[in-house]
Design an enzyme around this catalytic site. Structure first.
Site, mmCIF file in Angstrom:
data_model
loop_
_atom_site.group_PDB
_atom_site.id
_atom_site.type_symbol
_atom_site.label_atom_id
_atom_site.label_comp_id
_atom_site.label_asym_id
_atom_site.label_seq_id
_atom_site.Cartn_x
_atom_site.Cartn_y
_atom_site.Cartn_z
ATOM 1 N N LYS A 33 -12.741 7.781 2.531
ATOM 2 C CA LYS A 33 -13.564 8.730 3.300
ATOM 3 C C LYS A 33 -13.654 8.282 4.763
ATOM 4 O O LYS A 33 -13.520 9.084 5.685
ATOM 5 C CB LYS A 33 -14.961 8.856 2.695
ATOM 6 C CG LYS A 33 -14.989 9.523 1.336
ATOM 7 C CD LYS A 33 -14.604 10.984 1.419
ATOM 8 C CE LYS A 33 -14.464 11.643 0.065
ATOM 9 N NZ LYS A 33 -13.854 12.968 0.099
ATOM 10 N N TYR A 41 -12.764 4.044 -2.718
ATOM 11 C CA TYR A 41 -13.142 5.453 -2.536
ATOM 12 C C TYR A 41 -13.809 5.651 -1.170
ATOM 13 O O TYR A 41 -13.443 6.540 -0.399
ATOM 14 C CB TYR A 41 -14.083 5.910 -3.659
ATOM 15 C CG TYR A 41 -14.786 7.210 -3.341
ATOM 16 C CD1 TYR A 41 -14.088 8.406 -3.311
ATOM 17 C CD2 TYR A 41 -16.156 7.237 -3.027
ATOM 18 C CE1 TYR A 41 -14.718 9.604 -2.984
ATOM 19 C CE2 TYR A 41 -16.800 8.417 -2.711
ATOM 20 C CZ TYR A 41 -16.080 9.596 -2.693
ATOM 21 O OH TYR A 41 -16.708 10.770 -2.354
ATOM 22 N N SER A 65 -19.041 11.527 2.861
ATOM 23 C CA SER A 65 -20.063 11.058 1.923
ATOM 24 C C SER A 65 -20.975 10.026 2.570
ATOM 25 O O SER A 65 -20.567 9.299 3.484
ATOM 26 C CB SER A 65 -19.332 10.423 0.731
ATOM 27 O OG SER A 65 -20.210 9.668 -0.061
HETATM 28 P P1 NAD Z 1 -14.883 17.318 -8.133
HETATM 29 O O1 NAD Z 1 -14.033 16.244 -8.743
HETATM 30 O O2 NAD Z 1 -15.711 18.146 -9.030
HETATM 31 O O3 NAD Z 1 -13.958 18.287 -7.249
HETATM 32 C C1 NAD Z 1 -12.811 17.833 -6.585
HETATM 33 C C2 NAD Z 1 -11.667 18.778 -6.948
HETATM 34 O O4 NAD Z 1 -10.481 18.349 -6.264
HETATM 35 C C3 NAD Z 1 -11.340 18.770 -8.444
HETATM 36 O O5 NAD Z 1 -11.370 20.103 -8.909
HETATM 37 C C4 NAD Z 1 -9.947 18.185 -8.525
HETATM 38 O O6 NAD Z 1 -9.186 18.746 -9.570
HETATM 39 C C5 NAD Z 1 -9.383 18.513 -7.150
HETATM 40 N N1 NAD Z 1 -8.325 17.618 -6.667
HETATM 41 C C6 NAD Z 1 -8.340 16.264 -6.589
HETATM 42 N N2 NAD Z 1 -7.171 15.808 -6.085
HETATM 43 C C7 NAD Z 1 -6.417 16.907 -5.799
HETATM 44 C C8 NAD Z 1 -5.122 17.100 -5.270
HETATM 45 N N3 NAD Z 1 -4.336 16.069 -4.938
HETATM 46 N N4 NAD Z 1 -4.652 18.354 -5.121
HETATM 47 C C9 NAD Z 1 -5.420 19.427 -5.486
HETATM 48 N N5 NAD Z 1 -6.646 19.302 -6.008
HETATM 49 C C10 NAD Z 1 -7.139 18.059 -6.166
HETATM 50 O O7 NAD Z 1 -15.764 16.625 -7.025
HETATM 51 P P2 NAD Z 1 -17.016 17.204 -6.214
HETATM 52 O O8 NAD Z 1 -18.214 16.500 -6.696
HETATM 53 O O9 NAD Z 1 -16.989 18.679 -6.212
HETATM 54 O O10 NAD Z 1 -16.691 16.630 -4.775
HETATM 55 C C11 NAD Z 1 -16.061 17.422 -3.795
HETATM 56 C C12 NAD Z 1 -15.836 16.590 -2.558
HETATM 57 O O11 NAD Z 1 -17.075 16.080 -2.100
HETATM 58 C C13 NAD Z 1 -14.948 15.366 -2.779
HETATM 59 O O12 NAD Z 1 -14.167 15.180 -1.633
HETATM 60 C C14 NAD Z 1 -15.940 14.238 -2.937
HETATM 61 O O13 NAD Z 1 -15.377 13.006 -2.560
HETATM 62 C C15 NAD Z 1 -17.025 14.672 -1.971
HETATM 63 N N6 NAD Z 1 -18.358 14.127 -2.276
HETATM 64 C C16 NAD Z 1 -18.895 14.328 -3.516
HETATM 65 C C17 NAD Z 1 -20.163 13.817 -3.792
HETATM 66 C C18 NAD Z 1 -20.778 13.982 -5.162
HETATM 67 O O14 NAD Z 1 -21.703 13.228 -5.485
HETATM 68 N N7 NAD Z 1 -20.349 14.934 -5.978
HETATM 69 C C19 NAD Z 1 -20.882 13.133 -2.796
HETATM 70 C C20 NAD Z 1 -20.298 12.974 -1.551
HETATM 71 C C21 NAD Z 1 -19.030 13.483 -1.296
HETATM 72 C C1 WQD Z 2 -28.312 7.122 -8.172
HETATM 73 C C2 WQD Z 2 -29.343 6.073 -8.568
HETATM 74 C C3 WQD Z 2 -28.366 4.102 -9.553
HETATM 75 C C4 WQD Z 2 -26.851 6.163 -13.134
HETATM 76 C C5 WQD Z 2 -22.760 7.956 -5.916
HETATM 77 C C6 WQD Z 2 -21.555 7.457 -5.142
HETATM 78 C C7 WQD Z 2 -21.552 8.067 -3.765
HETATM 79 C C8 WQD Z 2 -21.657 9.590 -3.809
HETATM 80 C C9 WQD Z 2 -22.793 10.034 -4.667
HETATM 81 C C10 WQD Z 2 -19.440 10.527 -3.692
HETATM 82 C C11 WQD Z 2 -28.919 4.636 -8.232
HETATM 83 C C12 WQD Z 2 -29.218 4.837 -10.566
HETATM 84 C C13 WQD Z 2 -27.450 5.876 -11.934
HETATM 85 C C14 WQD Z 2 -27.402 5.610 -14.331
HETATM 86 C C15 WQD Z 2 -29.117 4.553 -13.015
HETATM 87 N N1 WQD Z 2 -20.480 10.190 -4.373
HETATM 88 N N2 WQD Z 2 -28.560 5.089 -11.859
HETATM 89 N N3 WQD Z 2 -28.518 4.829 -14.205
HETATM 90 O O1 WQD Z 2 -24.756 5.579 -6.554
HETATM 91 O O2 WQD Z 2 -26.293 6.861 -4.992
HETATM 92 O O3 WQD Z 2 -23.942 7.548 -5.231
HETATM 93 O O4 WQD Z 2 -22.711 9.398 -5.954
HETATM 94 O O5 WQD Z 2 -19.216 10.379 -2.535
HETATM 95 O O6 WQD Z 2 -20.355 7.661 -3.166
HETATM 96 O O7 WQD Z 2 -21.619 6.041 -5.079
HETATM 97 O O8 WQD Z 2 -25.499 7.952 -7.105
HETATM 98 O O9 WQD Z 2 -26.210 9.110 -9.162
HETATM 99 O O10 WQD Z 2 -24.672 7.118 -9.357
HETATM 100 O O11 WQD Z 2 -27.035 6.759 -8.690
HETATM 101 O O12 WQD Z 2 -30.108 3.833 -12.965
HETATM 102 O O13 WQD Z 2 -26.870 5.807 -15.438
HETATM 103 O O14 WQD Z 2 -29.497 6.088 -10.004
HETATM 104 O O15 WQD Z 2 -28.454 2.717 -9.688
HETATM 105 O O16 WQD Z 2 -30.067 3.929 -7.879
HETATM 106 P P1 WQD Z 2 -25.158 6.865 -5.966
HETATM 107 P P2 WQD Z 2 -25.796 7.791 -8.649
#
Ligand code: NAD
Ligand code: WQD
Length: 334
Positions: free
Chosen positions: A151, A147, A124
């Protein structure tokens, strides 16, 4: 030979599975359904008209995981399974370290045992320390919450595994802000609780579930005072995994790539574009900054383009329209 997808019923996992199936890969899904619903499986089948295996298994459960490796011929793993809420990780660090780190260790041990040494890992943008965007893969690292620490630590663990035995092929993909949904509107981000992220919050305001959006601060040093992020369509992110997979199936390495568009948009830009794309006004109010937020965060994704041949193809209009379509077709989620 099949691709094992951990966390495959989740948001990014389900979109990636659609792309994998469409490209003819065999897919085996492992998910404990802690943050997703079984209904997504029918939707994936509806979109792709393809079948796959699903195991409701926690990756911390070594025996169950081993059974899967015994019963299936696994070629590579795409490892999405993780808890992902920043706020929750501050309140429950042990749960996050245990699930994310121990889960990955168990998975890697089982992979090693069954001689499966190819992995694409979901990292991430949260691993970057500063906001000196555009962020390249060489920008300074440093997380500010449990979190993010998980990562960073997993990235290091995977690098060390590769250093110890370079018959592994590992790709760390650092996603920026994934938004949007599959163009069918059949799969998307299923936010059961109050969404933490901007786009699902906006779509819930648009559909009338929430009164207004709270903008977390308009006094940042940006062109309109609100935070700037690199929003990238989830289908583009999904396609990035196929490129990464392609590379490691042919090459032993440990590489890291940013997946972002390279463009930053403010919170107000997103609100205006959402209205432009859907015709729906988003009432909002400005409140305090959210602790831990940075002013600006966007990617330099040159490396993914030059080495993987990946770049995002969908624009902000696509992101808003597809997020909205998913919300309208699934007002109560799956
Ligand atoms: P999500 O929560 O929708 O998907 C994650 C899945 O993993 C879920 O279905 C959950 O049930 C499963 N899971 C969690 N722990 C588990 C375990 N111990 N065993 C089996 N299954 C398990 O999240 P997402 O948004 O699809 O994110 C996917 C990956 O991408 C994650 O690793 C997340 O950290 C990373 N990521 C997400 C974002 C984002 O904004 N969505 C951004 C950057 C990185
Ligand atoms: C985006 C912008 C907020 C909600 C997060 C995690 C990051 C990654 C992606 C997993 C910011 C603003 C948001 C609201 C707002 N996930 N905001 N009102 O914070 O960039 O990243 O998701 O790895 O680790 O931290 O994304 O969508 O929460 O926020 O004003 O109700 O929107 O302040 O500027 P962020 P976000």
């Amino acid at each position: 030979m099949a691709i094992l997808v951990t966390g495959g019923t989740g948001y990014i996992g389900s979109h990636t599975i659609v792309e994998l199936l469409n490209e003819g890969y065999d897919v085996v899904i492992v998910d404990n359904l802690s943050n997703s619903k079984i209904e997504v499986l029918h939707k994936i089948k509806q979109i792709t008209k393809k079948d796959f295996k699903f195991y409701e298994v926690d990756i911390l459960c070594r025996e169950a995981l081993e059974e899967i490796f015994k019963k299936n011929s696994i070629e590579a793993v795409i490892h999405f399974a993780s808890l992902k809420s920043v706020g929750e990780s501050v309140a429950k660090p042990l749960m996050y370290y245990n699930n994310n780190i121990v889960g990955t260790l168990v998975l890697c041990e089982v992979m090693n045992r069954y001689n499966v040494k190819k992995m694409v890992f979901s990292s991430s943008a949260t691993v970057y320390k500063g906001s000196d965007s555009p962020l390249t893969e060489d920008s300074e690292l440093g997380a500010t919450n449990p979190y993010g620490n998980t990562k960073l630590m997993i990235e290091q663990i995977l690098r060390d595994i590769y250093m110890s035995n370079n018959s592994w092929g590992i790709t760390l993909l650092r996603y920026f802000n994934p938004v949007g949904a599959h163009e069918s509107g059949l799969i998307g981000e299923d936010s059961v609780d109050t969404p933490n992220n901007l786009m699902p919050y906006i779509t819930q305001v648009a559909i009338g579930k929430r009164k207004q959006l709270n903008i977390f601060g308009d006094d940042y040093n940006t062109y309109d005072g609100t935070g700037i992020r690199d929003y990238v369509h989830v289908v583009d992110i999904a396609k990035g995994h196929l490129k990464a997979l392609d590379e490691i199936l042919n090459k032993n390495q440990c590489e890291v790539y940013n997946l972002g568009t390279g463009k930053g948009y403010s919170v107000l830009d997103i609100i205006y574009q959402f209205t432009e794309s859907t015709g729906i006004d988003i009432p909002y109010t400005v409140c305090n900054r959210r602790p831990g937020d940075v002013a600006i965060c966007y990617a330099d994704s040159t490396s993914a383009y030059e080495k993987l041949g990946w770049k995002s193809e969908r624009n902000l209009d696509d992101m808003c329209r597809d997020s909205w379509k998913w919300q309208v077709l699934n007002p109560f989620g799956y």
